[in-house]
Design a protein around this motif. Structure first.
Motif, short mmCIF file in Angstrom:
data_model
loop_
_atom_site.label_atom_id
_atom_site.label_comp_id
_atom_site.label_asym_id
_atom_site.label_seq_id
_atom_site.Cartn_x
_atom_site.Cartn_y
_atom_site.Cartn_z
N ARG A 141 39.64 33.20 37.52
CA ARG A 141 39.91 32.56 38.62
C ARG A 141 41.42 32.06 38.24
NH1 ARG A 141 39.44 27.14 41.34
NH2 ARG A 141 39.82 27.53 43.44
N LEU A 142 41.40 31.26 37.15
CA LEU A 142 42.74 30.27 36.85
C LEU A 142 43.75 31.69 36.54
CD1 LEU A 142 44.12 27.95 36.24
CD2 LEU A 142 43.11 28.04 33.97
N LEU A 143 43.45 32.77 35.76
CA LEU A 143 44.58 33.73 35.71
C LEU A 143 45.01 34.15 37.06
CD1 LEU A 143 42.99 35.68 32.80
CD2 LEU A 143 44.96 34.12 32.54
N LEU A 144 44.13 34.59 38.02
CA LEU A 144 44.71 34.92 39.22
C LEU A 144 45.46 34.03 40.05
CD1 LEU A 144 41.37 36.79 40.30
CD2 LEU A 144 43.56 37.80 39.49
N LEU A 145 44.98 32.63 39.90
CA LEU A 145 45.62 31.68 40.71
C LEU A 145 47.03 31.44 40.09
CD1 LEU A 145 42.88 28.66 41.11
CD2 LEU A 145 44.13 30.27 42.92
N SER A 146 47.29 31.93 38.64
CA SER A 146 48.60 31.64 38.10
C SER A 146 49.50 32.60 38.17
CB SER A 146 48.40 31.28 36.76
OG SER A 146 47.43 30.29 36.48
N ALA A 147 49.35 33.54 39.33
CA ALA A 147 50.46 34.72 39.67
C ALA A 147 51.74 33.98 39.83
CB ALA A 147 50.01 35.36 40.81
N ASP A 148 52.71 34.85 39.34
CA ASP A 148 54.16 34.32 39.86
C ASP A 148 54.90 35.48 39.77
OD1 ASP A 148 54.51 35.31 37.01
OD2 ASP A 148 54.66 33.42 36.13
N ALA A 149 55.99 35.40 39.98
CA ALA A 149 57.20 36.38 40.23
C ALA A 149 57.14 37.67 38.80
CB ALA A 149 58.53 36.20 40.27
N ARG A 150 56.86 37.01 37.88
CA ARG A 150 56.77 38.03 36.72
C ARG A 150 55.27 38.63 36.43
NH1 ARG A 150 59.31 37.76 31.18
NH2 ARG A 150 60.56 35.58 32.05
N HIS A 151 54.44 37.99 37.16
CA HIS A 151 52.91 38.38 37.16
C HIS A 151 52.32 38.40 38.45
CE1 HIS A 151 54.00 36.60 33.07
NE2 HIS A 151 53.43 37.65 32.67
N PRO A 152 52.87 39.15 39.42
CA PRO A 152 52.50 39.13 40.94
C PRO A 152 50.93 39.22 40.98
CG PRO A 152 53.50 41.22 40.52
CD PRO A 152 53.71 40.32 39.29
N ASP A 153 50.29 40.06 40.40
CA ASP A 153 48.86 40.18 40.54
C ASP A 153 47.91 39.46 39.68
OD1 ASP A 153 49.22 42.30 42.22
OD2 ASP A 153 49.97 43.72 40.49
N GLY A 154 48.62 38.49 39.28
CA GLY A 154 47.72 37.41 38.19
C GLY A 154 48.22 37.36 36.70
N LEU A 155 48.24 36.36 36.20
CA LEU A 155 48.77 36.22 34.83
C LEU A 155 47.98 36.99 34.00
CD1 LEU A 155 50.99 34.68 33.26
CD2 LEU A 155 49.16 33.13 32.74
N ALA A 156 48.71 37.53 32.90
CA ALA A 156 47.91 38.70 31.86
C ALA A 156 47.30 39.87 32.76
CB ALA A 156 47.09 37.94 31.16
N ASN A 157 47.66 40.17 33.97
CA ASN A 157 46.80 41.15 34.76
C ASN A 157 47.52 42.55 34.95
OD1 ASN A 157 44.37 42.12 35.89
ND2 ASN A 157 45.29 41.19 38.01
N GLY A 158 48.29 42.80 33.98
CA GLY A 158 48.99 43.95 34.27
C GLY A 158 48.08 45.33 34.14
#
Length: 554
Positions: A296-313
Motif C-alpha cells: 500500500r505504501l509503495l502504491l501511495l508513493s507513485a510519482d511522475a517517475r513511478h506513475p504505477d507506484g514506487l518500485a513497480n515497473g
C-alpha cells in the motif's frame, strides 16, 4: 522498573532536521531485527511506527475476564481498532480477512508464538514441483541467521527434528508436553507418522538475554502475556535498541516514501498524532510494514517517475498475495487431557504430510500444530469449533463440561501458492482519515489449496481418532483467520518480473529495501515469523557490509 518503562524513557525525540543513516517503517519483528543490528554496527537509525507501546495492564490472562476482553484490548482486525492505531482496509472482495496488530512489537503481540523454520524444499518449489518460483537463497544460506534470531527472540524447542537438516537448535528446552500431547505422540508413533516437540517463541525458563520470564502455562498466549514470557520485539529487542540510540517515532502514519530528483529514496512523510504532516530523512529507507502495509505504501508513493507506484515497473507490487488457508480438527476425550493449561503455542508439531505427493491431487503440503482448547468461552465459539457444532440450548452445561479440559485441536497451515489475481491495491473510492485510498484486498483460495486442506483435515481426524478421542470435529472455515500476509513485493533476479533482488533491495530504487514477508516468492506451509526475522537479519548484514565498503550486496 520494567523493561518497557526503561525503553520508553530511553527513547530519543525526533526533530525534522535530523538526518539518519537508515529510516525504517514498522516496529514489528522485521523492523526490530533490522534496527537492533544496525545500531549495534554504529548506524544512526530512526523507526517510524503507526501504533504505540502495548499496554500490559490490559493483558488479562491472569483475570477471570480474559476471554471477555480479548477484542476490546487486543483487536487483531484493524477495522475494529477503537484506538485507531491500525490502518483500515477493505476486504469485501476477499474470502479471508488479514489480521494484524499495529504497535511496537507488531503482530507478535497477538500471535500464538509458534516458531517454525522453513524446510529446505520451501526455497526450491519451482525446481522440485514445477510451480511458482524458487527463492534467491537456500535453507543453508539462512540457517546461521535462524540460529541467531532464535537466540535473540528466546525460542524454546528441541534440536534433532528428523524433518530438518542437522544443526543447532533453540536456546531453551521445549515447553512441557501435557496429557493431550502425550496421547497424540503415542498415536503417531503407532501410525508411523512424524511428530516433534513444539518449537515456540515462549520462554520455558527465565531467559535474561531476551528479557523473558518463565511461562506459567495459562494457555492464554494469543492476546498479550502478563508474565512477559511470550517473545515479542517490544520486550526482546526494543529496550536494547533504544538504549543504544535508535530513534523510535510512534503514533505516526507513514503516507509516502520521499524521493529525490536523482531517483533515490530520501526518507518518508508521515502524519503525527496531532494531525501534523512531518518527515524523517535518511540515506536508506527500509520498509517493514507487513505484506499489506508495504505494498500500500509503495502504491501511495507513485510519482511522475513511478506513475504505477514506487518500485513497480514490473507491475508486481501488491500482487501474489498469500495468506495461508487455516484449518482445524478438534479432538474430544471422555477424560481430562490437560487443555485448560499449557502454551498456546503448540505442544507438538507434525510435518508428516508436508512434502509433495502427486498422488494426493495437489502439490506442496501443510504443517500441523497441536493447541490446547483453553478456557470456557472458547468452547462456545465458532472458532475453532465451527458454527454447526454450537452447544447453546438444552444440554449446554453438560456439553460445556464435556469440552472444557477434555479437548485439543490441530491447527493446520496450508501452503498458499502465488497467484497474480490475489492482491493488494488502492481502493478507487474509500479513503482513510487522512484522505488516502484504503488498501483493497482481493483474495480467493485456489483449487490446489482447497484440495490440500481437505486432505489434511481427513488425516488430522485420523490422528485424533488414533489418540482415543471420542469425537474428532472438523472446525468450519471462518473469514477472520489470515494471520500471515506474504508475497506482495516479490524477490527475484529479473526486474521485469519482481520488485526486489535476493537481498531485499528494490530493482528500481537502489537505496530502498523491503525486509518483511512481502518479498517471499512462495509462502511455505509454516508460521512465517522465524523466516521473516532470519531473512531480515541476513539482509541487514549484507547492507552493513555494503555500506561499510567491504563487499557489495549484489
Amino acid at each position: 522498573m520494567d523493561t518497557q518503562t526503561s525503553a520508553q524513557q530511553a527513547a530519543r525525540e525526533h526533530h525534522d532536521d535530523d538526518h539518519y543513516d537508515v529510516v525504517i517503517v514498522g516496529a514489528g519483528p522485521s523492523g526490530a531485527v533490522t534496527a537492533k543490528r544496525l545500531v549495534e554496527a554504529g548506524f544512526r537509525v530512526a523507526v517510524v511506527e503507526q501504533g504505540d507501546w502495548p499496554d500490559y495492564s490490559k493483558a488479562r490472562a491472569n483475570f477471570p475476564d480474559y476471554e471477555l476482553t480479548l477484542d476490546r484490548h487486543w483487536p487483531w482486525n484493524p477495522n475494529r481498532d477503537v484506538e485507531g492505531h491500525g490502518f483500515e482496509f477493505d476486504d469485501s472482495a476477499s474470502t479471508l480477512t488479514p489480521l494484524m496488530w499495529n504497535g511496537v512489537g507488531g503482530s507478535a503481540l497477538v500471535w500464538a508464538a509458534q516458531w517454525q523454520r522453513n524446510l529446505p524444499s520451501d526455497f526450491r518449489v519451482r525446481t522440485l514441483d514445477g510451480v511458482a518460483d524458487d527463492w534467491q537463497l537456500t535453507y543453508e544460506d539462512l540457517e546461521p541467521f535462524y540460529v541467531r534470531v532464535e537466540r535473540d527472540f528466546g525460542v524454546s524447542g528441541l534440536a534433532g527434528d528428523p524433518m530438518f537438516p542437522a544443526g543447532d537448535g533453540p536456546p531453551m528446552p521445549p515447553v512441557p508436553i501435557r496429557e493431550h500431547g502425550r496421547r497424540i505422540a503415542k498415536a503417531h508413533n503407532e501410525l508411523g507418522w512424524h511428530w516433534w516437540p513444539g518449537t515456540n517463541a515462549i520462554a520455558s525458563r527465565h531467559y535474561e538475554h531476551a528479557n523473558l520470564k518463565a511461562c506459567t502455562q495459562r494457555a492464554a498466549c494469543m492476546r498479550g502475556c502478563p508474565e512477559r514470557a511470550k517473545s515479542s520485539p517490544d520486550i526482546t529487542h526494543w529496550p536494547q535498541s533504544l538504549a543504544k540510540g535508535v530513534t523510535l517515532i510512534l503514533r505516526a502514519q507513514v503516507r509516502r516514501v520521499l524521493m529525490s530528483s536523482q531517483g533515490l529514496a530520501e526518507g518518508v512523510m508521515y502524519t503525527d498524532e496531532h494531525g501534523v504532516d512531518r518527515s524523517v530523512r535518511g540515506d536508506v529507507v527500509v520498509l517493514a510494514a507487513n505484506g499489506i502495509g508495504t505494498p500500500r505504501l509503495l502504491l501511495l508513493s507513485a510519482d511522475a517517475r513511478h506513475p504505477d507506484g514506487l518500485a513497480n515497473g514490473s507491475g508486481q507490487v501488491g500482487r501474489r498475495l498469500m495468506m495461508h488457508p487455516l484449518g482445524q480438527v478438534i479432538g474430544v476425550w471422555d477424560d481430562p487431557v490437560g487443555t485448560t493449561h499449557g502454551v498456546h503455542g503448540q505442544q507438538l508439531h507434525s510435518l508428516e504430510f508436508y512434502e509433495t505427493d502427486e498422488s494426493r491431487g495437489f502439490v506442496r503440503g501443510a504443517k500441523w500444530g497441536l493447541l490446547p482448547s483453553s478456557g470456557p468461552l472458547t468452547q462456545t465459539r465458532s472458532y475453532p469449533w465451527g458454527s454447526e457444532n454450537a452447544i447453546w440450548g438444552p444440554g449446554f452445561q453438560d456439553a460445556l463440561r464435556g469440552r472444557l479440559g477434555h479437548s485439543a485441536w490441530w491447527a493446520i497451515i496450508c501452503e498458499d501458492l502465488p497467484e497474480d489475481h490475489n492482491r493488494v491495491s488502492l481502493h478507487t473510492e474509500k479513503r482513510d482519515r487522512f484522505g488516502d485510498p484504503l488498501a483493497s484486498i482481493e483474495y480467493k483460495t485456489s483449487d490446489n489449496s482447497d484440495r490440500m486442506l481437505e486432505f489434511h483435515l481427513d488425516r488430522a481426524v485420523e490422528s485424533m481418532q488414533a489418540a482415543g478421542a471420542r469425537q474428532a470435529i472438523r472446525g468450519s472455515w471462518i473469514k477472520e483467520s489470515a494471520f500471515h500476509h506474504l508475497g506482495t513485493a516479490v524477490m527475484g533476479a529479473d526486474p521485469a518480473t519482481s520488485v526486489v533482488d535476493g537481498w531485499g533491495r528494490a530493482h528500481e530504487v537502489p537505496n530502498l529495501f523491503i525486509f518483511d514477508g512481502s518479498v517471499w516468492p512462495t509462502s511455505a506451509g509454516m508460521n512465517p515469523t522465524a523466516t521473516i526475522a532470519a531473512l531480515a537479519l541476513r539482509n541487514t548484514e549484507a547492507m552493513i557490509a555494503a555500506r561499510s565498503g567491504q563487499v557489495t550486496a549484489s
